[in-house]
Design a protein around this motif. Structure first.
Motif, PDB file in Angstrom:
ATOM      1  N   ARG A  51     -11.748  11.582   2.657  1.00  0.00           N
ATOM      2  CA  ARG A  51     -12.390  10.343   2.227  1.00  0.00           C
ATOM      3  C   ARG A  51     -13.085  10.527   0.883  1.00  0.00           C
ATOM      4  O   ARG A  51     -13.025   9.664   0.005  1.00  0.00           O
ATOM      5  N   PRO A  60       0.655   4.169   1.541  1.00  0.00           N
ATOM      6  CA  PRO A  60       1.056   4.719   2.847  1.00  0.00           C
ATOM      7  C   PRO A  60       2.222   3.958   3.482  1.00  0.00           C
ATOM      8  O   PRO A  60       3.096   4.566   4.107  1.00  0.00           O
ATOM      9  N   ASP A  99      -3.776   8.297   6.136  1.00  0.00           N
ATOM     10  CA  ASP A  99      -2.843   7.582   7.001  1.00  0.00           C
ATOM     11  C   ASP A  99      -2.193   8.552   7.983  1.00  0.00           C
ATOM     12  O   ASP A  99      -2.032   8.241   9.174  1.00  0.00           O
ATOM     13  N   ARG A 105      -5.993  11.526  -5.584  1.00  0.00           N
ATOM     14  CA  ARG A 105      -6.546  10.432  -4.770  1.00  0.00           C
ATOM     15  C   ARG A 105      -5.442   9.727  -3.972  1.00  0.00           C
ATOM     16  O   ARG A 105      -5.670   9.334  -2.822  1.00  0.00           O
ATOM     17  N   GLU A 106      -4.237   9.608  -4.544  1.00  0.00           N
ATOM     18  CA  GLU A 106      -3.143   9.006  -3.780  1.00  0.00           C
ATOM     19  C   GLU A 106      -2.740   9.903  -2.614  1.00  0.00           C
ATOM     20  O   GLU A 106      -2.416   9.412  -1.524  1.00  0.00           O
ATOM     21  N   ALA A 166     -10.504  10.732  -1.973  1.00  0.00           N
ATOM     22  CA  ALA A 166      -9.680   9.531  -2.167  1.00  0.00           C
ATOM     23  C   ALA A 166     -10.136   8.744  -3.395  1.00  0.00           C
ATOM     24  O   ALA A 166      -9.474   7.779  -3.787  1.00  0.00           O
ATOM     25  N   CYS A 167     -11.238   9.166  -4.000  1.00  0.00           N
ATOM     26  CA  CYS A 167     -11.739   8.554  -5.237  1.00  0.00           C
ATOM     27  C   CYS A 167     -11.660   9.536  -6.404  1.00  0.00           C
ATOM     28  O   CYS A 167     -12.342   9.344  -7.424  1.00  0.00           O
ATOM     29  N   CYS A 209      -4.708  11.852  -0.977  1.00  0.00           N
ATOM     30  CA  CYS A 209      -5.739  11.687   0.050  1.00  0.00           C
ATOM     31  C   CYS A 209      -5.535  10.374   0.811  1.00  0.00           C
ATOM     32  O   CYS A 209      -5.747  10.316   2.028  1.00  0.00           O
ATOM     33  N   GLU A 210      -5.125   9.339   0.097  1.00  0.00           N
ATOM     34  CA  GLU A 210      -4.844   8.051   0.744  1.00  0.00           C
ATOM     35  C   GLU A 210      -3.717   8.194   1.763  1.00  0.00           C
ATOM     36  O   GLU A 210      -3.815   7.720   2.905  1.00  0.00           O
ATOM     37  N   PRO A 254       0.839  -1.209   0.000  1.00  0.00           N
ATOM     38  CA  PRO A 254       0.000   0.000   0.000  1.00  0.00           C
ATOM     39  C   PRO A 254       0.869   1.253   0.000  1.00  0.00           C
ATOM     40  O   PRO A 254       1.946   1.275   0.604  1.00  0.00           O
TER      41      PRO A 254
END
Length: 301
Positions: A259, A22, A278, A270-271, A262-263, A273-274, A20
């Motif tokens: 959230r 993060p 974290d 989006r990355e 993240a899409c 936000c991911e 992943p």
């Protein structure tokens, strides 16, 4: 004492695209904290990755480490026009952060790059290196333990610094100096002055404003960062930095926004936000450190 095998294990986690994002970020920041030629080599290997966000952070960390062994890697990235502009920009900034005047010629060459963010970054890096030569000393580590692309201005009056920050007729280097002086002065008025900079015309400048606001971690700027992240006309380079800033601030009001985006259709947004989610979890949890690559090795042993 960290062994070569442990450094290599963290490095393998960084370059493993199955991991992943993060977790790979945490491995990267672990390598940054460890330092040394082996850590630099592992970070350099990851520039073949498909994530512009990760490669941007690779270059950032190499600059912050200030290890001259990273110079050839960063020069190759800057010269590689197949790399995304935000990656090449960060490579130019990192070369300025390392502080070796031997890279002045390459930075001057790319100060005329057709990609404006790359050109402006290299111009700033040239001015930083010239400032170091003129002043015969390093500006020192900031209160936020970062190597900045410009030394802070000596001025401490927030009103005057804000005027310089927002005056687009001023040289970009001087406006950057005002930016970092405002950050170092701190306080609500300085935060709001910096947030006003998110309306400036330069995407590079707005990107850096987002970064600085993330460092300050003051919730007063959450509305402005959220608006920039939500804006469909804003540069992805700026939106990504605003997302990461919201994760660093980690106020409860940031969670729903992160959230939702993240899409996002833009991969780098989006990355970001991911990764920001974290960071949000880390800031609101009881983990001892963010750069926990070594701890993860012990846990998996």
């Amino acid at each position: 004492m960290v062994t070569e095998e442990e450094v290599a294990a963290v490095g393998r986690a960084l370059v493993d695209a199955v991991q992943p994002l993060p977790a790979r970020f945490r491995a990267l920041f672990t390598l940054r904290s460890l330092g040394g030629p082996a850590a630099v080599a592992w970070i350099g290997r990851a520039f073949g990755d498909g994530s512009a966000l990760l490669k941007h952070e690779l270059a950032y960390c190499l600059g912050q480490m200030q290890e001259e062994a990273a110079i050839p890697v960063l020069v190759r990235v800057l010269e590689d026009t197949s790399q995304e502009p935000m990656v090449r920009h960060e490579a130019g900034e990192a070369l300025g952060a390392i502080g070796n005047p031997d890279v002045l010629d390459i930075l001057k060459r790319y100060s005329e790059d057709p990609v404006v963010e790359v050109a402006e970054t290299c111009q700033l890096a040239v001015r930083r290196l010239e400032w170091l030569q003129e002043n015969k000393h390093d500006p020192g580590t900031s209160p936020y333990r970062s190597v900045d692309p410009a030394p802070p201005a000596e001025e401490t009056d927030v009103t005057k610094l804000r005027e310089t920050l927002l005056d687009e007729s001023q040289p970009l280097f001087d406006r950057y100096r005002a930016m970092f002086a405002l950050r170092n002065v701190g306080g609500r008025a300085a935060v709001l002055a910096l947030a006003d900079g998110l309306r400036c015309s330069s995407a590079l400048f707005r990107h850096e404003i987002g970064y600085v606001l993330g460092q300050m971690q003051d919730e007063a700027c959450v509305p402005q960062l959220t608006a920039a992240l939500r804006s469909p006309t804003e540069s992805p380079m700026v939106r990504h930095e605003c997302a990461e800033a919201l994760g660093s601030i980690a106020h409860p009001s940031c969670l729903q926004t992160l959230r939702a985006f993240a899409c996002d259709a833009e991969r780098v947004v989006r990355e970001s936000c991911e990764v920001a989610l974290d960071m949000f979890e880390y800031q609101n949890g009881d983990q001892f450190q963010y750069a926990d690559g070594l701890c993860r090795l012990e846990a998996s042993a």
